[in-house]
Motif scaffolding. Sequence first.
Motif, PDB file in Angstrom:
ATOM      1  N   GLY A  51       0.781  -1.226   0.000  1.00 61.53           N
ATOM      2  CA  GLY A  51       0.000   0.000   0.000  1.00 61.53           C
ATOM      3  C   GLY A  51       0.814   1.278   0.000  1.00 61.53           C
ATOM      4  O   GLY A  51       2.000   1.294  -0.339  1.00 61.53           O
ATOM      5  N   ALA A  52       0.154   2.352   0.405  1.00 55.98           N
ATOM      6  CA  ALA A  52       0.761   3.677   0.414  1.00 55.98           C
ATOM      7  C   ALA A  52       1.950   3.727   1.369  1.00 55.98           C
ATOM      8  O   ALA A  52       2.096   2.870   2.245  1.00 55.98           O
ATOM      9  CB  ALA A  52      -0.286   4.715   0.827  1.00 55.98           C
ATOM     10  N   PRO A  53       2.828   4.732   1.209  1.00 57.11           N
ATOM     11  CA  PRO A  53       4.007   4.827   2.078  1.00 57.11           C
ATOM     12  C   PRO A  53       3.685   4.763   3.569  1.00 57.11           C
ATOM     13  O   PRO A  53       4.406   4.124   4.329  1.00 57.11           O
ATOM     14  CB  PRO A  53       4.612   6.173   1.689  1.00 57.11           C
ATOM     15  CG  PRO A  53       4.223   6.353   0.252  1.00 57.11           C
ATOM     16  CD  PRO A  53       2.848   5.761   0.144  1.00 57.11           C
ATOM     17  N   ALA A  54       2.601   5.404   3.984  1.00 52.44           N
ATOM     18  CA  ALA A  54       2.245   5.374   5.406  1.00 52.44           C
ATOM     19  C   ALA A  54       1.908   3.961   5.862  1.00 52.44           C
ATOM     20  O   ALA A  54       2.278   3.540   6.973  1.00 52.44           O
ATOM     21  CB  ALA A  54       1.071   6.305   5.668  1.00 52.44           C
ATOM     22  N   SER A  55       1.221   3.208   5.000  1.00 48.40           N
ATOM     23  CA  SER A  55       0.877   1.828   5.325  1.00 48.40           C
ATOM     24  C   SER A  55       2.129   0.956   5.367  1.00 48.40           C
ATOM     25  O   SER A  55       2.278   0.104   6.252  1.00 48.40           O
ATOM     26  CB  SER A  55      -0.106   1.277   4.284  1.00 48.40           C
ATOM     27  OG  SER A  55      -0.383  -0.082   4.529  1.00 48.40           O
ATOM     28  N   LEU A  56       3.038   1.183   4.428  1.00 46.05           N
ATOM     29  CA  LEU A  56       4.299   0.439   4.410  1.00 46.05           C
ATOM     30  C   LEU A  56       5.095   0.700   5.688  1.00 46.05           C
ATOM     31  O   LEU A  56       5.604  -0.232   6.320  1.00 46.05           O
ATOM     32  CB  LEU A  56       5.116   0.838   3.183  1.00 46.05           C
ATOM     33  CG  LEU A  56       6.521   0.250   3.067  1.00 46.05           C
ATOM     34  CD1 LEU A  56       6.452  -1.252   2.874  1.00 46.05           C
ATOM     35  CD2 LEU A  56       7.281   0.905   1.907  1.00 46.05           C
ATOM     36  N   ARG A  57       5.195   1.968   6.073  1.00 45.76           N
ATOM     37  CA  ARG A  57       5.943   2.308   7.286  1.00 45.76           C
ATOM     38  C   ARG A  57       5.302   1.676   8.519  1.00 45.76           C
ATOM     39  O   ARG A  57       5.998   1.165   9.402  1.00 45.76           O
ATOM     40  CB  ARG A  57       6.026   3.829   7.446  1.00 45.76           C
ATOM     41  CG  ARG A  57       6.994   4.497   6.464  1.00 45.76           C
ATOM     42  CD  ARG A  57       7.263   5.931   6.871  1.00 45.76           C
ATOM     43  NE  ARG A  57       6.066   6.755   6.766  1.00 45.76           N
ATOM     44  CZ  ARG A  57       5.703   7.404   5.663  1.00 45.76           C
ATOM     45  NH1 ARG A  57       6.449   7.329   4.579  1.00 45.76           N
ATOM     46  NH2 ARG A  57       4.609   8.149   5.643  1.00 45.76           N
ATOM     47  N   ALA A  58       3.971   1.698   8.577  1.00 44.97           N
ATOM     48  CA  ALA A  58       3.278   1.113   9.729  1.00 44.97           C
ATOM     49  C   ALA A  58       3.531  -0.390   9.811  1.00 44.97           C
ATOM     50  O   ALA A  58       3.753  -0.939  10.899  1.00 44.97           O
ATOM     51  CB  ALA A  58       1.781   1.399   9.631  1.00 44.97           C
ATOM     52  N   THR A  59       3.511  -1.066   8.658  1.00 48.67           N
ATOM     53  CA  THR A  59       3.761  -2.507   8.634  1.00 48.67           C
ATOM     54  C   THR A  59       5.175  -2.810   9.092  1.00 48.67           C
ATOM     55  O   THR A  59       5.416  -3.733   9.885  1.00 48.67           O
ATOM     56  CB  THR A  59       3.530  -3.072   7.223  1.00 48.67           C
ATOM     57  OG1 THR A  59       2.175  -2.833   6.833  1.00 48.67           O
ATOM     58  CG2 THR A  59       3.812  -4.569   7.180  1.00 48.67           C
ATOM     59  N   PHE A  60       6.160  -2.037   8.618  1.00 44.46           N
ATOM     60  CA  PHE A  60       7.550  -2.262   9.005  1.00 44.46           C
ATOM     61  C   PHE A  60       7.753  -2.008  10.502  1.00 44.46           C
ATOM     62  O   PHE A  60       8.445  -2.780  11.176  1.00 44.46           O
ATOM     63  CB  PHE A  60       8.479  -1.375   8.171  1.00 44.46           C
ATOM     64  CG  PHE A  60       9.127  -2.107   7.033  1.00 44.46           C
ATOM     65  CD1 PHE A  60      10.488  -2.321   6.989  1.00 44.46           C
ATOM     66  CD2 PHE A  60       8.352  -2.617   5.997  1.00 44.46           C
ATOM     67  CE1 PHE A  60      11.081  -3.012   5.945  1.00 44.46           C
ATOM     68  CE2 PHE A  60       8.915  -3.304   4.936  1.00 44.46           C
ATOM     69  CZ  PHE A  60      10.287  -3.510   4.915  1.00 44.46           C
ATOM     70  N   HIS A  61       7.146  -0.946  11.015  1.00 41.18           N
ATOM     71  CA  HIS A  61       7.290  -0.674  12.448  1.00 41.18           C
ATOM     72  C   HIS A  61       6.658  -1.781  13.281  1.00 41.18           C
ATOM     73  O   HIS A  61       7.200  -2.189  14.308  1.00 41.18           O
ATOM     74  CB  HIS A  61       6.665   0.678  12.791  1.00 41.18           C
ATOM     75  CG  HIS A  61       7.593   1.837  12.582  1.00 41.18           C
ATOM     76  ND1 HIS A  61       8.713   2.035  13.345  1.00 41.18           N
ATOM     77  CD2 HIS A  61       7.565   2.859  11.675  1.00 41.18           C
ATOM     78  CE1 HIS A  61       9.342   3.121  12.936  1.00 41.18           C
ATOM     79  NE2 HIS A  61       8.678   3.635  11.924  1.00 41.18           N
ATOM     80  N   ARG A  62       5.519  -2.301  12.812  1.00 41.01           N
ATOM     81  CA  ARG A  62       4.824  -3.340  13.566  1.00 41.01           C
ATOM     82  C   ARG A  62       5.584  -4.667  13.534  1.00 41.01           C
ATOM     83  O   ARG A  62       5.680  -5.355  14.541  1.00 41.01           O
ATOM     84  CB  ARG A  62       3.415  -3.534  12.998  1.00 41.01           C
ATOM     85  CG  ARG A  62       2.566  -4.542  13.773  1.00 41.01           C
ATOM     86  CD  ARG A  62       1.130  -4.550  13.285  1.00 41.01           C
ATOM     87  NE  ARG A  62       1.018  -5.012  11.902  1.00 41.01           N
ATOM     88  CZ  ARG A  62       0.744  -4.219  10.872  1.00 41.01           C
ATOM     89  NH1 ARG A  62       0.558  -2.913  11.070  1.00 41.01           N
ATOM     90  NH2 ARG A  62       0.649  -4.696   9.652  1.00 41.01           N
ATOM     91  N   ARG A  63       6.140  -5.026  12.395  1.00 44.03           N
ATOM     92  CA  ARG A  63       6.767  -6.336  12.250  1.00 44.03           C
ATOM     93  C   ARG A  63       8.273  -6.338  12.487  1.00 44.03           C
ATOM     94  O   ARG A  63       8.828  -7.351  12.910  1.00 44.03           O
ATOM     95  CB  ARG A  63       6.472  -6.902  10.852  1.00 44.03           C
ATOM     96  CG  ARG A  63       4.998  -7.157  10.574  1.00 44.03           C
ATOM     97  CD  ARG A  63       4.377  -8.102  11.593  1.00 44.03           C
ATOM     98  NE  ARG A  63       5.093  -9.371  11.656  1.00 44.03           N
ATOM     99  CZ  ARG A  63       4.902 -10.390  10.820  1.00 44.03           C
ATOM    100  NH1 ARG A  63       3.998 -10.276   9.849  1.00 44.03           N
ATOM    101  NH2 ARG A  63       5.592 -11.505  10.944  1.00 44.03           N
ATOM    102  N   LEU A  64       8.964  -5.235  12.177  1.00 37.90           N
ATOM    103  CA  LEU A  64      10.410  -5.200  12.312  1.00 37.90           C
ATOM    104  C   LEU A  64      10.907  -4.188  13.332  1.00 37.90           C
ATOM    105  O   LEU A  64      12.095  -4.152  13.643  1.00 37.90           O
ATOM    106  CB  LEU A  64      11.071  -4.901  10.951  1.00 37.90           C
ATOM    107  CG  LEU A  64      10.983  -6.023   9.928  1.00 37.90           C
ATOM    108  CD1 LEU A  64      10.175  -5.580   8.726  1.00 37.90           C
ATOM    109  CD2 LEU A  64      12.358  -6.464   9.487  1.00 37.90           C
TER     110      LEU A  64
END
Length: 329
Positions: free
Chosen positions: A288-301
């Motif tokens: 998804g959008a950059p904000a969604s990508l950042r949220a996924t990375f923060h949550r998982r990594l």
Amino acid sequence: MTNRTNRHPVAVLVLPGALPLEFGTATQIFAMDPHYDLTVCGDTDTGLVPGCGFSITVAAGLEALDDARTVIIPGYDDIDAALSAELLAALRAAHARGARLVSICTAAFALAAAGLLDGRPATTHWRHAEQLRQRYPHVDVLPNQLYVDDGDILTSAGVTAGIDLCLHLIRTDRGAAAANTHARDLVAPPRRRGGQAQFIDRFRPEASGEELAPLREWMLDSLAEPLTIGRLAERANISRRTLIRRFREETGTPPMTWLTDARIDRARELLEATTVPVEQIGRLTGLGAPASLRATFHRRLGTSPQEYRTLFRHKDETKDGTKDETADA
């Protein structure tokens, strides 16, 4: 000078096949601090350390656990080896009287064998996390975390995560200034949060069945597309309920969880091996959008895509973002 009677007693419990870096981490950090009284103990001398040509001779037996306020168990090589009944009983007794138990790397298996991790969150080296989960199903295994502080029991991943956990213990006992002093002496980061992810090879799990292998290959080729359970079931020509059941049987995870993990894996590959802008990676991977990508990375990594790229970006690249094959020539 700290009076020895006022020091915090720490027992480093050495198991057969102790891993040298994990053992050295625990002993160096606490032996160099005058506020701790360190004892290296075990129910037997460990013999030769795997692959190192030296052995560890313990200074005390299991009785050292009787007086320890903190018991640290470094990782060990053979997690399939049976631990003695006396050792497991000593761990349970130390915990029952209020000692703080700490495992580094694979030593979580020792705590689990003693029954001390049942119903509790714990972590270990990512290579062994699934084995820990399967062998001890009552343990809440958190494979992506550097360390887990569950109060009186703390567990960590391997080597550098063990340093993080030891510094966390000192920070808990003596404050941030003391922990920062140790970090400077070790030339280590003063603080990495326990929830920060271990940087594992791949998030999506290996499959144990092949019936849905063609579907999984198609999913990997279609990450950028808007995939849904309905579309996946239609592609596999089975019902949604059957898809979810069979997918979980073959991979251990639901299909949409597996898909998200696969998308994260692909995003990591792009961050490591190309110069594709972060703004495009979400679109290319379906995150998804950059904000969604950042949220996924923060949550998982536990980090951002840009920080991940800074840490792991390959240096052998051309200016157009493709790998420079001549770098291996």
